[in-house]
Design a protein around this motif. Structure first.
Motif, PDB file in Angstrom:
ATOM      1  N   TYR A 122       0.820  -1.215   0.000  1.00 27.73           N
ATOM      2  CA  TYR A 122       0.000   0.000   0.000  1.00 27.73           C
ATOM      3  C   TYR A 122       0.858   1.272   0.000  1.00 27.73           C
ATOM      4  CZ  TYR A 122      -4.490  -2.321   0.369  1.00 27.73           C
ATOM      5  OH  TYR A 122      -5.621  -3.063   0.093  1.00 27.73           O
ATOM      6  N   HIS A 172      -0.706  -0.540  -4.310  1.00 21.95           N
ATOM      7  CA  HIS A 172      -1.932   0.255  -4.372  1.00 21.95           C
ATOM      8  C   HIS A 172      -1.574   1.630  -3.822  1.00 21.95           C
ATOM      9  CE1 HIS A 172      -3.995  -3.626  -4.754  1.00 21.95           C
ATOM     10  NE2 HIS A 172      -3.313  -4.016  -3.686  1.00 21.95           N
ATOM     11  N   LEU A 181      -2.795   4.728  -2.539  1.00 20.70           N
ATOM     12  CA  LEU A 181      -3.923   5.501  -2.023  1.00 20.70           C
ATOM     13  C   LEU A 181      -3.458   6.847  -1.486  1.00 20.70           C
ATOM     14  CD1 LEU A 181      -5.824   2.662  -0.120  1.00 20.70           C
ATOM     15  CD2 LEU A 181      -6.214   3.479  -2.455  1.00 20.70           C
ATOM     16  N   LYS A 217     -10.092   3.790   2.708  1.00 18.80           N
ATOM     17  CA  LYS A 217     -10.368   4.110   1.301  1.00 18.80           C
ATOM     18  C   LYS A 217     -10.347   2.855   0.437  1.00 18.80           C
ATOM     19  CE  LYS A 217      -7.229   7.489   0.947  1.00 18.80           C
ATOM     20  NZ  LYS A 217      -6.884   8.041   2.272  1.00 18.80           N
ATOM     21  N   ALA A 218      -9.571   1.858   0.853  1.00 18.63           N
ATOM     22  CA  ALA A 218      -9.477   0.623   0.078  1.00 18.63           C
ATOM     23  C   ALA A 218     -10.812  -0.113   0.001  1.00 18.63           C
ATOM     24  CB  ALA A 218      -8.417  -0.300   0.693  1.00 18.63           C
TER      25      ALA A 218
END
Length: 649
Positions: free
Chosen positions: A248, A284, A286, A561-562
């Motif tokens: 992340y 990911h 974010l 948010k994921a």
């Protein structure tokens, strides 16, 4: 004699009849006050800005107070601005410095408005308790202003206080302090029902905030327990927390926030996987890193390197703990790299990545010497992270696997149950446990693993139990049959990614199993509530957070948010005050805009239970403790009157 010795100790703080009597009066006054507001949040997952906003806004309660006092006086925009000032005073002050022609006049106006709101949220408390929540040097002035309505004949006096605040140039500080006091007083007690860590960028900042909070407790989640295990130096836990946070893109938190040195891993990954595109290991993104930017490709190489080490180390732990029953998760020895396949539970799946340069087919779970060196370095870095260890110790001192409070039961995941709704027997450490006894045993052993590993019942490396709680099928923190991390990374077919949930999650749709759990923990099965986190509630699919005939509330609404594409919302807050219980459903948080403005959408508040009478402190668990203290003080007074103890003046 034992009672008298206790009273002698008590007499050191209350040395005479007058002091003891005064304390009885004080305690009885507190018992007659309304119960303070409890707030319940879950699954924060590192979303520090959204979480702090939820708490500072008291999930819309503060806006309700503003509307109550200023609904017919101020415009909607003015009320929005006052709310924004309370939620984020530093940002609003910065904006007002630029936009207000007469900043001092604006300060005078908002201080009066803040006083009104602060008076409203402090009515449940004694004056001394309010004073203790006020900041040091400003407490006197704030206390005087809050009680201005008691001194109507001294208006000029209070005007002088505000004028002095402006003239001394401390209006900004005073406004910030007043806004923070309002948020503090709006929430009397905060319960975090698990999962502060992972996915989001800054669990470290959440922990910093909570360590300075006036009254908080934790019910550990699976994402917390794996960090707690990593803090013992357990390699299986360390590889898991690093893999998740590298995936992340949380390098600022890892290297800057906690000072974990990832250089050995980065160097190793670049050398071993430098020619590997690592397409399925891309992070990911974010949130962007500010201090420690890492290219997506390099992050992907590090992700793959730590993932392979994780599967090797987990294989070692599975073999060392046959009682965990996790043999089906041994997959590295099921690889057929010539055919490009892996066999999972008897079924052959094609691999989408066959580059395993460090895996020896003859001994697939053995770390290479260089991998060993990387792990030694990572372990040392984590064990010597002063900030991380301080945060973990706070989780221990203020947390537990579950909590009973004011007739309600709080836990993160589940209570392991079979299809018939009976508690599952779990064998660990040479004993078999179920239901509450299982939770109590695990809580005790988790603490022993961190503080006194030599005295724990754990076999193997310290912290293995925390790793089991992270992903074991009978773990009350996991609640699934298996964790399919390997399949998600190496198998394209999503059919292999499924993680079936345990029977608990079907059972809690009905009332009887929930009542069974409440009875197991000694609570009223008709009126007690269970507050539960862990599994996001998919509102978009028509799912409700209210289960078990209104006795169980799943309050993981997806603050992360994921999750928000799946849930359609941004989390729940459960609110329990002196009059009702309510569920606040939040919309996704909007960050501060470049021009300094803030856009907030008030949550949707649903009252789920109205109390027949206003609940007082005497009706709470805290009240029961205070009644005992009153009885102790009465015994002390009696000892003074009878001459059993000498009074000191």
């Amino acid at each position: 004699m034992a009672d008298l010795k206790y009273l002698e100790l008590l007499a050191k703080d209350y040395p005479n009849l007058e002091a003891a009597s005064a304390e009885i009066i004080n305690l009885n006054a507190i018992l007659a006050l309304p119960k303070g507001t409890e707030y319940f949040l879950s699954d924060l997952h590192g979303e520090h800005e959204a979480f702090i906003h939820m708490l500072k806004s008291a999930s819309g309660t503060i806006r309700m107070k503003i509307d109550e006092h200023y609904g017919g006086i101020l415009s909607e925009q003015d009320r929005d601005d006052l709310a924004a000032l309370i939620y984020n005073p530093q940002a609003e002050l910065k904006r007002r410095h630029k936009s207000e022609a007469d900043f001092n006049k604006w300060c005078t106006t908002v201080i009066y408005r803040l006083i009104t709101i602060c008076q409203s949220v402090s009515t449940k408390y004694t004056r001394s308790k309010v004073r203790k929540r006020l900041p040091g040097n400003l407490a006197y002035a704030m206390d005087e202003l809050l009680h201005a309505d008691d001194e109507a004949n001294k208006n000029h006096y209070y005007e002088a206080i505000i004028s002095s605040i402006i003239e001394c140039g401390i209006a900004d500080r005073f406004i910030v302090a007043m806004a923070e006091a309002i948020s503090d007083l709006a929430v009397d007690h905060l319960h975090i029902i698990g999962d502060i860590f992972d996915r989001g960028a800054h669990p470290d900042q959440i922990m910093d905030f909570l360590m300075n909070y006036h009254d908080v407790d934790f019910q550990w989640g699976n994402h917390d327990i794996v960090w707690m295990g990593a803090a013992t130096g357990n390699w299986a836990c360390i590889t898991n927390i690093l893999r998740m946070n590298i995936s992340y893109n949380n390098f600022d938190m890892l290297e800057v926030g906690y000072g974990i040195n990832l250089r050995p891993l980065a160097t190793f990954a670049e050398r071993v996987y430098g020619d590997d595109p690592c397409e399925k290991f891309m992070p990911h993104i974010l949130d962007e890193n500010i201090y420690d930017p890492v290219s997506p490709l390099h992050a992907a190489q590090m992700h793959k390197a730590i993932a392979i080490m994780q599967f090797k180390i987990e294989g070692q732990r599975i073999k060392a703990h046959p009682e965990y029953g996790m043999e089906k998760r041994l997959l590295l020895d099921k690889l057929n790299l010539k055919e490009g396949t892996v066999t999972v539970e008897g079924k052959v799946w094609p691999l989408r990545d066959t580059n395993f340069p460090t895996v020896d087919p003859e001994d697939p779970y053995r770390l290479t010497p260089e991998e060993e060196q990387v792990m030694d370095s990572l372990e040392a870095s984590i064990l010597n992270s002063e900030k991380l260890q301080r945060h973990i110790q706070f989780l221990f001192s203020h947390g537990a696997l579950y909590k009973k409070i004011n007739g309600n039961l709080l836990y993160h995941g589940c209570v392991p149950m079979d299809e018939q709704g009976e508690f599952v027997d779990v064998t660990l450490g040479g004993g078999t446990y179920r239901g509450k006894a299982l939770m109590d045993y695990l809580d005790k052993q988790v603490r022993a693993a961190y503080f006194s590993p030599d005295e724990s019942q754990e076999v193997g490396r310290s912290g293995d139990l925390m790793w089991y709680l992270w992903e074991g099928s009978n773990s009350p923190l996991f609640g699934k049959e298996k964790m399919t991390t390997f399949e998600r990374l190496f198998i394209a077919d999503k059919a292999s990614h499924k993680e079936p949930t345990r029977p608990y999650y079907k059972l809690i749709r009905q009332k009887e199993p929930v009542q069974h759990i409440l009875r197991e923990f000694g609570l009223d099965p008709n009126h007690g509530k269970i507050l539960n986190g862990h599994v996001p509630v998919k509102i978009k699919d028509g799912e409700s957070p209210i289960k078990g005939g209104g006795l169980l509330y799943v309050i993981d609404g997806g603050i992360s948010k994921a999750y928000q594409k799946q849930t359609g919302i941004a989390g729940y807050t459960f609110i329990f005050n002196s009059r009702f219980m309510a569920l606040a459903e939040h919309k996704p948080y909007t960050p501060l805009q470049p021009d300094g403005t803030q856009t907030f959408t008030s949550p949707t508040l649903q009252i789920v239970d109205t109390l027949p009478e206003r609940m007082l402190i005497i009706d709470t668990d805290q009240g029961a403790e205070l009644v005992e203290q009153v009885n102790d003080m009465k015994a002390l007074c009696d000892a003074y009157r009878r001459g059993l103890l000498k009074q000191q003046y």
